[in-house]
Design an enzyme around this catalytic site. Sequence first.
Site, PDB file in Angstrom:
ATOM      1  N   SER A 119       2.631   6.793   1.646  1.00 20.73           N
ATOM      2  CA  SER A 119       1.957   5.739   2.405  1.00 20.73           C
ATOM      3  C   SER A 119       2.163   4.382   1.748  1.00 20.73           C
ATOM      4  CB  SER A 119       0.477   6.015   2.652  1.00 20.73           C
ATOM      5  OG  SER A 119       0.006   5.115   3.642  1.00 20.73           O
ATOM      6  N   HIS A 144      -3.912  -7.885  -3.890  1.00 23.24           N
ATOM      7  CA  HIS A 144      -4.049  -9.300  -3.540  1.00 23.24           C
ATOM      8  C   HIS A 144      -4.908  -9.904  -4.641  1.00 23.24           C
ATOM      9  CE1 HIS A 144      -2.562  -8.124   0.405  1.00 23.24           C
ATOM     10  NE2 HIS A 144      -3.449  -7.138   0.352  1.00 23.24           N
ATOM     11  N   CYS A 199      -0.906  10.529   0.999  1.00 27.69           N
ATOM     12  CA  CYS A 199      -1.083  11.851   1.585  1.00 27.69           C
ATOM     13  C   CYS A 199      -0.358  12.849   0.681  1.00 27.69           C
ATOM     14  CB  CYS A 199      -0.535  11.890   3.010  1.00 27.69           C
ATOM     15  SG  CYS A 199       1.224  11.498   3.118  1.00 27.69           S
TER      16      CYS A 199
END
Length: 108
Positions: free
Chosen positions: A60, A65, A80
């Site tokens: 994934s 940030h 996953c």
Amino acid sequence: MGTHCFLNLYGCSFVLLNDEEYLIDLLENAAVASGAEVIQTVSKKFEPQGVTVVSLLSESHISIHTWPEHGRAAVDLYTCGNAIPKIGCDMIICQLYATNHTLSCIER
């Protein structure tokens, strides 16, 4: 489907949160430590400060940030399969020397 971790960091070093190359290496290493495979990483350094890094994983994604002027960062790690994203989150907490953090993980 997988485990999604949301990590908020506080009290981090301005220098580390504003170092694009350091953050790229950190996210890629955290992903690998979690058992994920990095496909591609992109980043953007903002002026006068701040960095965003996103890595696409086979499992994934992982992103950060930063707000160096406030000593804060927001991390998102979703995997996953057999990967364990909390391992990567713990690594990021340590490597950014956060004085405080919140971590929430949900199953999706």
